[in-house]
Design an enzyme around this catalytic site. Structure first.
Site, PDB file in Angstrom:
ATOM      1  N   ARG A   1       0.821  -1.237   0.000  1.00 50.79           N
ATOM      2  CA  ARG A   1       0.000   0.000   0.000  1.00 50.79           C
ATOM      3  C   ARG A   1       0.847   1.275   0.000  1.00 50.79           C
ATOM      4  O   ARG A   1       0.386   2.350   0.399  1.00 50.79           O
ATOM      5  CB  ARG A   1      -0.977   0.029   1.170  1.00 50.79           C
ATOM      6  CG  ARG A   1      -1.953  -1.110   1.128  1.00 50.79           C
ATOM      7  CD  ARG A   1      -3.204  -0.838   1.909  1.00 50.79           C
ATOM      8  NE  ARG A   1      -4.175  -1.860   1.599  1.00 50.79           N
ATOM      9  CZ  ARG A   1      -4.236  -3.046   2.178  1.00 50.79           C
ATOM     10  NH1 ARG A   1      -3.380  -3.350   3.129  1.00 50.79           N
ATOM     11  NH2 ARG A   1      -5.145  -3.923   1.824  1.00 50.79           N
TER      12      ARG A   1
ATOM     13  N   LYS B   1       5.236  11.376 -11.484  1.00 48.26           N
ATOM     14  CA  LYS B   1       4.368  10.601 -12.375  1.00 48.26           C
ATOM     15  C   LYS B   1       4.975   9.215 -12.531  1.00 48.26           C
ATOM     16  O   LYS B   1       6.153   9.081 -12.866  1.00 48.26           O
ATOM     17  CB  LYS B   1       4.268  11.259 -13.755  1.00 48.26           C
ATOM     18  CG  LYS B   1       3.251  12.389 -13.817  1.00 48.26           C
ATOM     19  CD  LYS B   1       3.036  12.828 -15.253  1.00 48.26           C
ATOM     20  CE  LYS B   1       2.046  13.983 -15.330  1.00 48.26           C
ATOM     21  NZ  LYS B   1       1.923  14.511 -16.714  1.00 48.26           N
TER      22      LYS B   1
ATOM     23  N   GLU C   1      13.885  17.790 -24.486  1.00 48.35           N
ATOM     24  CA  GLU C   1      13.087  18.143 -23.288  1.00 48.35           C
ATOM     25  C   GLU C   1      13.683  19.373 -22.598  1.00 48.35           C
ATOM     26  O   GLU C   1      12.960  20.137 -21.963  1.00 48.35           O
ATOM     27  CB  GLU C   1      13.027  16.967 -22.305  1.00 48.35           C
ATOM     28  CG  GLU C   1      12.304  15.733 -22.835  1.00 48.35           C
ATOM     29  CD  GLU C   1      10.771  15.825 -22.798  1.00 48.35           C
ATOM     30  OE1 GLU C   1      10.231  16.874 -22.400  1.00 48.35           O
ATOM     31  OE2 GLU C   1      10.126  14.844 -23.201  1.00 48.35           O
TER      32      GLU C   1
ATOM     33  N   LYS D   1      10.987  22.529 -13.655  1.00 42.83           N
ATOM     34  CA  LYS D   1       9.988  21.477 -13.423  1.00 42.83           C
ATOM     35  C   LYS D   1       9.525  21.487 -11.967  1.00 42.83           C
ATOM     36  O   LYS D   1       8.338  21.319 -11.688  1.00 42.83           O
ATOM     37  CB  LYS D   1      10.552  20.100 -13.804  1.00 42.83           C
ATOM     38  CG  LYS D   1       9.525  19.021 -13.583  1.00 42.83           C
ATOM     39  CD  LYS D   1       9.475  17.973 -14.617  1.00 42.83           C
ATOM     40  CE  LYS D   1       8.237  17.075 -14.383  1.00 42.83           C
ATOM     41  NZ  LYS D   1       8.273  15.843 -15.129  1.00 42.83           N
TER      42      LYS D   1
ATOM     43  N   GLU E   1      -1.647  18.139 -12.265  1.00 44.60           N
ATOM     44  CA  GLU E   1      -1.901  18.594 -13.633  1.00 44.60           C
ATOM     45  C   GLU E   1      -3.339  19.076 -13.833  1.00 44.60           C
ATOM     46  O   GLU E   1      -4.027  18.678 -14.764  1.00 44.60           O
ATOM     47  CB  GLU E   1      -1.570  17.470 -14.626  1.00 44.60           C
ATOM     48  CG  GLU E   1      -1.315  18.014 -16.035  1.00 44.60           C
ATOM     49  CD  GLU E   1      -0.760  16.966 -17.004  1.00 44.60           C
ATOM     50  OE1 GLU E   1       0.220  16.290 -16.651  1.00 44.60           O
ATOM     51  OE2 GLU E   1      -1.327  16.865 -18.093  1.00 44.60           O
TER      52      GLU E   1
ATOM     53  N   ARG F   1       0.736  22.492 -14.914  1.00 42.77           N
ATOM     54  CA  ARG F   1       1.618  21.340 -15.234  1.00 42.77           C
ATOM     55  C   ARG F   1       1.412  20.874 -16.676  1.00 42.77           C
ATOM     56  O   ARG F   1       2.324  20.325 -17.289  1.00 42.77           O
ATOM     57  CB  ARG F   1       1.373  20.185 -14.253  1.00 42.77           C
ATOM     58  CG  ARG F   1       2.343  19.044 -14.481  1.00 42.77           C
ATOM     59  CD  ARG F   1       2.410  18.059 -13.336  1.00 42.77           C
ATOM     60  NE  ARG F   1       3.415  17.036 -13.632  1.00 42.77           N
ATOM     61  CZ  ARG F   1       3.866  16.158 -12.758  1.00 42.77           C
ATOM     62  NH1 ARG F   1       3.418  16.152 -11.520  1.00 42.77           N
ATOM     63  NH2 ARG F   1       4.779  15.264 -13.107  1.00 42.77           N
TER      64      ARG F   1
ATOM     65  N   ASN G   1       3.513  19.611 -21.357  1.00 46.44           N
ATOM     66  CA  ASN G   1       3.168  18.789 -22.523  1.00 46.44           C
ATOM     67  C   ASN G   1       3.396  19.537 -23.839  1.00 46.44           C
ATOM     68  O   ASN G   1       2.982  19.050 -24.893  1.00 46.44           O
ATOM     69  CB  ASN G   1       1.700  18.337 -22.442  1.00 46.44           C
ATOM     70  CG  ASN G   1       1.463  17.452 -21.233  1.00 46.44           C
ATOM     71  OD1 ASN G   1       2.378  16.773 -20.773  1.00 46.44           O
ATOM     72  ND2 ASN G   1       0.261  17.486 -20.689  1.00 46.44           N
TER      73      ASN G   1
ATOM     74  N   HIS H   1       4.170  17.651 -26.934  1.00 44.43           N
ATOM     75  CA  HIS H   1       4.003  16.225 -26.650  1.00 44.43           C
ATOM     76  C   HIS H   1       2.764  15.604 -27.287  1.00 44.43           C
ATOM     77  O   HIS H   1       2.757  14.403 -27.552  1.00 44.43           O
ATOM     78  CB  HIS H   1       3.994  15.983 -25.135  1.00 44.43           C
ATOM     79  CG  HIS H   1       5.365  16.018 -24.551  1.00 44.43           C
ATOM     80  ND1 HIS H   1       6.166  17.140 -24.604  1.00 44.43           N
ATOM     81  CD2 HIS H   1       6.104  15.067 -23.910  1.00 44.43           C
ATOM     82  CE1 HIS H   1       7.323  16.880 -24.018  1.00 44.43           C
ATOM     83  NE2 HIS H   1       7.307  15.638 -23.595  1.00 44.43           N
TER      84      HIS H   1
ATOM     85  N   HIS I   1       3.293  12.326 -29.321  1.00 41.65           N
ATOM     86  CA  HIS I   1       2.640  11.040 -29.038  1.00 41.65           C
ATOM     87  C   HIS I   1       1.954  10.498 -30.286  1.00 41.65           C
ATOM     88  O   HIS I   1       1.958   9.295 -30.540  1.00 41.65           O
ATOM     89  CB  HIS I   1       1.631  11.190 -27.899  1.00 41.65           C
ATOM     90  CG  HIS I   1       2.289  11.423 -26.579  1.00 41.65           C
ATOM     91  ND1 HIS I   1       1.723  12.157 -25.564  1.00 41.65           N
ATOM     92  CD2 HIS I   1       3.511  11.032 -26.108  1.00 41.65           C
ATOM     93  CE1 HIS I   1       2.550  12.206 -24.530  1.00 41.65           C
ATOM     94  NE2 HIS I   1       3.642  11.535 -24.830  1.00 41.65           N
TER      95      HIS I   1
ATOM     96  N   HIS J   1      11.486   9.048 -28.296  1.00 40.95           N
ATOM     97  CA  HIS J   1      10.518  10.003 -27.742  1.00 40.95           C
ATOM     98  C   HIS J   1      11.005  11.442 -27.888  1.00 40.95           C
ATOM     99  O   HIS J   1      10.267  12.316 -28.347  1.00 40.95           O
ATOM    100  CB  HIS J   1      10.234   9.653 -26.276  1.00 40.95           C
ATOM    101  CG  HIS J   1       9.357  10.652 -25.593  1.00 40.95           C
ATOM    102  ND1 HIS J   1       8.033  10.840 -25.949  1.00 40.95           N
ATOM    103  CD2 HIS J   1       9.613  11.548 -24.602  1.00 40.95           C
ATOM    104  CE1 HIS J   1       7.512  11.804 -25.196  1.00 40.95           C
ATOM    105  NE2 HIS J   1       8.449  12.249 -24.369  1.00 40.95           N
TER     106      HIS J   1
HETATM  107  N1  GLY Z   1       6.484  14.824 -18.238  1.00 42.45           N
HETATM  108  C1  GLY Z   1       5.493  15.781 -17.947  1.00 42.45           C
HETATM  109  C2  GLY Z   1       5.121  15.839 -16.507  1.00 42.45           C
HETATM  110  O1  GLY Z   1       5.813  15.308 -15.670  1.00 42.45           O
HETATM  111  O2  GLY Z   1       4.128  16.415 -16.183  1.00 42.45           O
END
Ligand code: GLY
Length: 388
Positions: A131, A153, A195, A237, A247, A251, A255, A258, A262, A276
């Site tokens: 958990r 993430k 990036e 970041k 997000e 946040r 993207n 992106h 994608h 990527h």
């Molecule tokens: N890679 C984008 C983020 O972490 O929100």
């Protein structure tokens, strides 16, 4: 207060502020060799279970284990196969069972020692093992150092797409040894660089200008420039995630480029011809081209970005992706997945110029299609010219 190791004392220590879940991002050179000294004072329990892939463990595993032993940290290394296949339900099950085989309890801490696959998988495993247990990130690719290791993430891929199963689970520490990326293939370093460029384009025009001067050297091996770029990226970041962890707003700016990336990757079935970061490079230019088409951004900004990306050896246009043919209609179908997820609205990150990105809520699909068609046709025109 702990004594800092010499390497950590010479490092940049950034802070991602999230109340009780705040953590340090330590960026510096040679940190792997004294990782134990950085980790020990931040370790909740006694044991550290390190997850790495075969490639990274082969290159750097012994050094990390030596540093952990030196600091008296009880540790165990679990090696997984390299590559995206490990970031799957099967890979997750395998990892969780191997962790349970080691009789771990809730005081255990996991360490993700590798690139994005290892980080995302280990973070997700940490979020559900017993958990939820602590984990730390020790990223070894440029892409992971400036993006995926920071911000919590985590996730795996399924047949429905990438990262659709996962969690927000913040690490306790991100330890970024900028020397580690020296041993990466140059193509991978270049892809990670896209990036870094993204942060300049979002809200830091001066950083983009600096990258225009230093980008080539940074990729080729200028350690000081690379470290400075990693620090600036992680700081950006940390600021954005600190303001919007889940997000719900800002946040999403991360993207930038992106959504297009994608679509390109999905259309190419995530094949190795398109990394990527390479897709992100093309996506960044498409975002600025669309912004110009909509009258939002000065028309020459997209060309300036493309010039820089091309100059460092990255693709900057669909025309540069010559390994297959592209269809605007198919790419739009991939983009439509986001549309469904957002109740019929196409949400994209666009820009009013370099350093002025914003979230556009209802972008007309016809304008996106036209942008893609033009980009693809330019490729066709170039090929026709070359064939003449
Ligand atoms: N890679 C984008 C983020 O972490 O929100």
């Amino acid at each position: 207060m702990n004594e800092r190791s010499a390497a950590e004392a010479a490092s940049d220590i950034l802070r991602l502020e999230l109340g009780e879940r705040s953590y340090d991002i330590v960026v510096g050179r040679g940190l792997i060799d004294c990782a134990g000294e950085s980790i020990a004072p931040r370790l909740g329990g006694r044991r550290l279970l390190v997850v790495s892939d075969k490639t990274v463990a082969g290159f750097h595993g012994a050094r990390l284990e030596g540093a952990l032993s030196q600091a008296g940290i009880e540790h165990h290394m679990l090696v997984i196969p390299p590559g995206e296949d490990s970031k799957s339900f099967r890979g997750l099950e395998d990892l969780l069972c191997r962790l349970l085989d080691l009789n771990c309890d809730r005081t255990v801490t996991l360490a993700a020692f590798g690139g994005g696959v290892v980080g995302d998988l280990t973070g997700f495993a940490a979020s559900i093992l017993l958990r939820g247990v602590d984990f730390i990130q020790i990223p070894t690719t440029l892409l992971a150092q400036v993006d995926s290791s920071v911000g919590g993430k985590t996730g795996i891929n399924t047949r429905h797409g990438k990262n659709l199963i996962g969690s927000f689970h913040q690490p306790r520490l991100v330890l970024v040894d900028t020397d580690v990326t020296d041993s990466l293939p140059e193509r991978e370093r270049r892809a990670g660089y896209a990036e870094i460029v993204k942060y300049g384009l979002i809200d830091d025009a001066a950083f983009f200008e600096w990258l225009e001067q230093k980008g080539g050297a940074l990729i080729a091996g200028d350690a000081a420039a690379r470290r400075q770029a990693v620090v600036t990226s992680c700081r950006a970041k940390a600021r954005i995630v600190g303001a919007d962890e889940r997000e719900r707003g800002a946040r999403a700016l991360l993207n930038l480029g992106h959504t297009f990336a994608h679509a390109l990757e999905a259309e190419n079935a995530y094949g190795p011809e398109l990394l990527h970061g390479e897709a992100v490079a093309v996506g960044l230019v498409l975002a600025f081209t669309l912004s110009a088409r909509l009258g939002l951004s000065p028309p020459d900004e997209a060309a300036r970005i493309a010039r820089h990306l091309t100059g460092v050896g990255l693709p900057a246009s669909i025309a540069d992706l010559r390994f297959r043919s592209w269809s605007a209609e198919s790419l739009m179908n991939h983009l439509a997945f986001d549309k469904k997820a957002r109740e019929g609205k196409l949400r994209l990150v666009l820009a009013r110029g370099i350093g002025k990105a914003f979230i556009a809520e209802d972008v007309p699909p016809a304008e996106i299609t036209a942008t893609l068609e033009t980009a693809i046709a330019e490729g066709g025109a170039e090929a026709a010219e070359a064939a003449r």
